[in-house]
Design a protein around this motif. Structure first.
Motif, PDB file in Angstrom:
ATOM      1  N   LEU A 545       0.828  -1.209   0.000  1.00 15.24           N
ATOM      2  CA  LEU A 545       0.000   0.000   0.000  1.00 15.24           C
ATOM      3  C   LEU A 545       0.859   1.255   0.000  1.00 15.24           C
ATOM      4  O   LEU A 545       0.549   2.245  -0.680  1.00 15.24           O
ATOM      5  CB  LEU A 545      -0.929  -0.008   1.201  1.00 15.24           C
ATOM      6  N   ALA A 546       1.939   1.218   0.773  1.00 16.30           N
ATOM      7  CA  ALA A 546       2.831   2.370   0.827  1.00 16.30           C
ATOM      8  C   ALA A 546       3.499   2.603  -0.531  1.00 16.30           C
ATOM      9  O   ALA A 546       3.623   3.749  -0.999  1.00 16.30           O
ATOM     10  CB  ALA A 546       3.885   2.156   1.905  1.00 16.30           C
ATOM     11  N   ASN A 547       3.924   1.498  -1.143  1.00 15.12           N
ATOM     12  CA  ASN A 547       4.535   1.615  -2.475  1.00 15.12           C
ATOM     13  C   ASN A 547       3.548   2.166  -3.508  1.00 15.12           C
ATOM     14  O   ASN A 547       3.888   2.994  -4.354  1.00 15.12           O
ATOM     15  CB  ASN A 547       5.053   0.255  -2.940  1.00 15.12           C
ATOM     16  N   ALA A 548       2.291   1.695  -3.396  1.00 13.53           N
ATOM     17  CA  ALA A 548       1.255   2.143  -4.326  1.00 13.53           C
ATOM     18  C   ALA A 548       0.977   3.635  -4.154  1.00 13.53           C
ATOM     19  O   ALA A 548       0.834   4.377  -5.136  1.00 13.53           O
ATOM     20  CB  ALA A 548      -0.022   1.329  -4.117  1.00 13.53           C
ATOM     21  N   LYS A 549       0.891   4.072  -2.880  1.00  9.36           N
ATOM     22  CA  LYS A 549       0.630   5.485  -2.614  1.00  9.36           C
ATOM     23  C   LYS A 549       1.763   6.344  -3.136  1.00  9.36           C
ATOM     24  O   LYS A 549       1.544   7.402  -3.761  1.00  9.36           O
ATOM     25  CB  LYS A 549       0.457   5.684  -1.113  1.00  9.36           C
ATOM     26  N   GLU A 550       2.978   5.881  -2.920  1.00 14.43           N
ATOM     27  CA  GLU A 550       4.139   6.631  -3.383  1.00 14.43           C
ATOM     28  C   GLU A 550       4.173   6.687  -4.917  1.00 14.43           C
ATOM     29  O   GLU A 550       4.474   7.723  -5.512  1.00 14.43           O
ATOM     30  CB  GLU A 550       5.419   5.972  -2.855  1.00 14.43           C
ATOM     31  N   LEU A 551       3.846   5.553  -5.556  1.00 15.03           N
ATOM     32  CA  LEU A 551       3.828   5.485  -7.018  1.00 15.03           C
ATOM     33  C   LEU A 551       2.798   6.445  -7.600  1.00 15.03           C
ATOM     34  O   LEU A 551       3.068   7.166  -8.564  1.00 15.03           O
ATOM     35  CB  LEU A 551       3.527   4.042  -7.474  1.00 15.03           C
ATOM     36  N   LEU A 552       1.621   6.500  -6.982  1.00 17.76           N
ATOM     37  CA  LEU A 552       0.553   7.379  -7.460  1.00 17.76           C
ATOM     38  C   LEU A 552       0.937   8.847  -7.293  1.00 17.76           C
ATOM     39  O   LEU A 552       0.722   9.659  -8.204  1.00 17.76           O
ATOM     40  CB  LEU A 552      -0.739   7.066  -6.714  1.00 17.76           C
ATOM     41  N   GLN A 553       1.510   9.163  -6.140  1.00 18.95           N
ATOM     42  CA  GLN A 553       1.901  10.550  -5.897  1.00 18.95           C
ATOM     43  C   GLN A 553       3.019  10.979  -6.847  1.00 18.95           C
ATOM     44  O   GLN A 553       3.009  12.085  -7.383  1.00 18.95           O
ATOM     45  CB  GLN A 553       2.359  10.714  -4.440  1.00 18.95           C
ATOM     46  N   PHE A 554       3.968  10.078  -7.058  1.00 16.34           N
ATOM     47  CA  PHE A 554       5.103  10.392  -7.944  1.00 16.34           C
ATOM     48  C   PHE A 554       4.625  10.559  -9.395  1.00 16.34           C
ATOM     49  O   PHE A 554       5.063  11.462 -10.106  1.00 16.34           O
ATOM     50  CB  PHE A 554       6.145   9.269  -7.863  1.00 16.34           C
ATOM     51  N   SER A 555       3.707   9.698  -9.793  1.00 19.25           N
ATOM     52  CA  SER A 555       3.232   9.711 -11.179  1.00 19.25           C
ATOM     53  C   SER A 555       2.437  10.963 -11.488  1.00 19.25           C
ATOM     54  O   SER A 555       2.378  11.405 -12.642  1.00 19.25           O
ATOM     55  CB  SER A 555       2.374   8.469 -11.455  1.00 19.25           C
ATOM     56  N   ASN A 556       1.802  11.538 -10.488  1.00 16.90           N
ATOM     57  CA  ASN A 556       0.957  12.702 -10.716  1.00 16.90           C
ATOM     58  C   ASN A 556       1.601  14.002 -10.277  1.00 16.90           C
ATOM     59  O   ASN A 556       0.946  15.048 -10.235  1.00 16.90           O
ATOM     60  CB  ASN A 556      -0.380  12.517  -9.989  1.00 16.90           C
ATOM     61  N   SER A 557       2.877  13.923  -9.933  1.00 14.90           N
ATOM     62  CA  SER A 557       3.569  15.143  -9.478  1.00 14.90           C
ATOM     63  C   SER A 557       4.098  15.922 -10.670  1.00 14.90           C
ATOM     64  O   SER A 557       4.238  15.407 -11.760  1.00 14.90           O
ATOM     65  CB  SER A 557       4.710  14.754  -8.546  1.00 14.90           C
TER      66      SER A 557
END
Length: 557
Positions: A545-557
């Motif tokens: 879940l942490a990896n997913a949240k980080e991936l989503l935030q990074f992808s939309n930054s």
């Protein structure tokens, strides 16, 4: 752009209503859940073949509707107006398939043939399937992709028009050439026949006059004798002639009119008869005086009349039609001479048309070669970012001057690649692996898509065979494309899904009797769960879940 998709009783979908937004939309879900159902449904709206297997078990029919906004699609608007199907800025395409496999198509509520559906669908969206990469191995598709990138429809049109004109004249020339021997044989026969008729030189209407004179001359002695006898009996005989007899009757009856007025009409008629007899006798005298027996004239007329009869029998026509027959043969001979002359003119014209075609094909070839450098450079840059840093991509364009004319020009187009340093570039199928082909194919599709006017691009698992950092780059490419075009991407890669502006989740439900597929739009928290599932499987750990949240935030930054 695609605004709404509605599906009823299609495959495993009982009911599905989905709204779509601008940007990039990722569709994810479990394996076998039916992520590509929406793509298949849209394919029907593009006019793809219908099958009764598409109808949900137990249902009478399947129905698919797709709503589009065409405000920014001038070509689609123009098409709708030309076919009298326009309805403001909206267009609704509906396809109905019966359980027997019959289908009906509608545009804005109006029934239309499937060909019209295909024609409009090509202006609304394009679908790139997971096997599209294999298509780029074909030379014809490589040429099509290059032409699409080059954006030179005027040059393509000029080559095609030149080719059609050349082909048409070549066919005309061959047709005349094939019949040349027959024309030569016919010309020789006609030349002989016309020469014979020219020497005879029968004038229009001459045979009828000739026939009349022939009869008169053949009976001239009888005509003279009988005419003289008749003149003698009517006027000249001293013993008795018709004129004296009638005049005597007029004299006697005229005296008797005083006693009986009813004799008056009779006297009048006899008086008129005497006048007519007198005039007829005068005419008969003149006739006998001009009537002469001319043996030489008779001989000439007899010869010409007989020759006319001989020629009519020889050519199997009526004698009175001989003149018209002569004119017809002359006209046919002139046409044959004209065809031979035309054959020479066409030969010269074909040379000019071939030159015009080669000029148009050469201009097209020059445009292709220029675009090939830029296209190859773009593809190379993209695949370098997709973990193919050593790859060299080139597009060879060779003009085959000796080849037969073609409506697409004289070029052979070949995509060649070298994936390792020091390796000579070669044809794609000889060099690349499946994963490398997927990356090259995806780069080409993204570049090609950005160069067309289609508002909606659908990529159905085109990222197959790609993973890791390469997948992240693919996601970046699709997101960038989504900034100018509506992109819908069916994917199994979290790195791609995370890059999407919107994400939809497809799930399958079964009650052991029936199976249903559902599609829902995910909120941010739900996207994190789905990305975690794609990263780590069905067990959602805190780490995932942490990896997913980080991936989503990074992808939309």
């Amino acid at each position: 752009m695609l605004v709404h998709l509605s599906i009823r009783n299609f495959a495993v979908v009982k009911t599905l209503d989905v709204d779509f937004s601008l940007g990039m939309t990722a569709i994810t879900g479990e394996t076998g859940a039916g992520k590509s159902i929406s793509v298949d449904a849209l394919g029907l709206c593009l006019g793809e073949r219908a099958d009764n297997a598409m109808v949900r078990t137990g249902a009478e029919k399947a129905e698919v509707s797709a709503g589009f906004n065409v405000k920014r699609l001038p070509e689609a608007m123009k098409w709708l107006e030309q076919h009298e199907l326009a309805d403001d800025d909206e267009v609704l395409i509906r396809r109905v398939i019966s359980a027997e496999g019959r289908s009906k198509a509608f545009i804005n509520g109006t029934p239309v043939p499937l060909q019209q559906l295909k024609s409009l669908g090509q202006l609304l969206l394009s679908i790139h399937g997971q096997h599209a990469h294999q298509q780029i191995l074909k030379s014809d598709n490589q040429r099509r992709l290059l032409d699409q990138y080059a954006e030179h429809p005027a040059l393509l049109c000029k080559v095609e028009e030149s080719y059609k004109t050349l082909k048409q004249q070549q066919q005309h020339y061959q047709h005349l050439l094939q019949g040349q021997q027959q024309r030569d044989d016919r010309s020789q026969l006609l030349s002989y026949q016309i020469q014979e008729l020219d020497e005879y030189a029968l004038a229009e209407g001459e045979f009828v006059a000739l026939e009349t004179e022939h009869k008169k001359l053949s009976n001239s002695q009888t005509l003279l004798e009988q005419s003289q006898i008749s003149f003698h009996q009517l006027y000249e005989s001293e013993e008795f002639n018709a004129l004296s007899a009638v005049q005597s009757s007029v004299d006697r009856l005229s005296e008797l009119q005083e006693h009986d007025p009813s004799l008056e009409p009779i006297v009048t008629m006899l008086t008129e008869a005497s006048i007519q007899i007198d005039e007829a006798a005068g005419e008969l005298r003149a006739y006998t005086e001009q009537l002469e027996i001319d043996p030489m004239r008779m001989q000439n007329v007899e010869a010409r009349y007989s020759q006319a009869l001989d020629l009519s029998r020889k050519h199997n026509v009526q004698p009175e039609a001989l003149y018209e027959f002569h004119q017809q043969l002359s006209a046919e001979f002139n046409e044959l001479v004209k065809d031979d002359s035309l054959l020479e003119e066409l030969k010269v014209q074909l040379s000019e048309l071939e030159q015009q075609y080669h000029q148009a094909a050469t201009k097209l070839s020059a445009s292709r070669k220029k675009a090939a450098k830029s296209f190859a450079k773009d593809v190379e840059q993209h695949i370098h970012h997709m973990n193919m840093a050593e790859a060299v991509f080139k597009i060879d364009v060779e003009q085959q001057i000796q080849s037969s004319p073609n409506k697409l020009g004289l070029d052979t187009v070949q995509f060649v690649v070298s994936t390792n340093r020091g390796q000579a570039p070669d044809n794609l199928e000889k060099v690349v692996s499946g994963g490398e082909l997927s990356r090259i194919g995806l780069a080409i599709q993204v570049i090609s898509s950005s160069n067309n006017d289609i508002a909606t691009m659908i990529f159905d698992e085109v990222d197959s065979g790609i993973s890791g950092s390469t997948a992240s780059v693919v996601g970046q490419l699709l997101r960038k494309l989504g900034e100018s075009t509506q992109v819908i991407c069916v994917t199994h890669l979290p790195q791609v899904a995370a890059r999407a502006h919107n994400q939809m989740f497809v799930t399958k439900f079964s009650d052991k009797k029936t199976t249903e597929t559902h599609m829902i739009c995910l909120q941010e928290s739900e996207r994190i769960d789905e990305l975690a599932r794609l990263l780590a499987g069905d067990t959602l750990t805190e780490s995932a879940l942490a990896n997913a949240k980080e991936l989503l935030q990074f992808s939309n930054s």
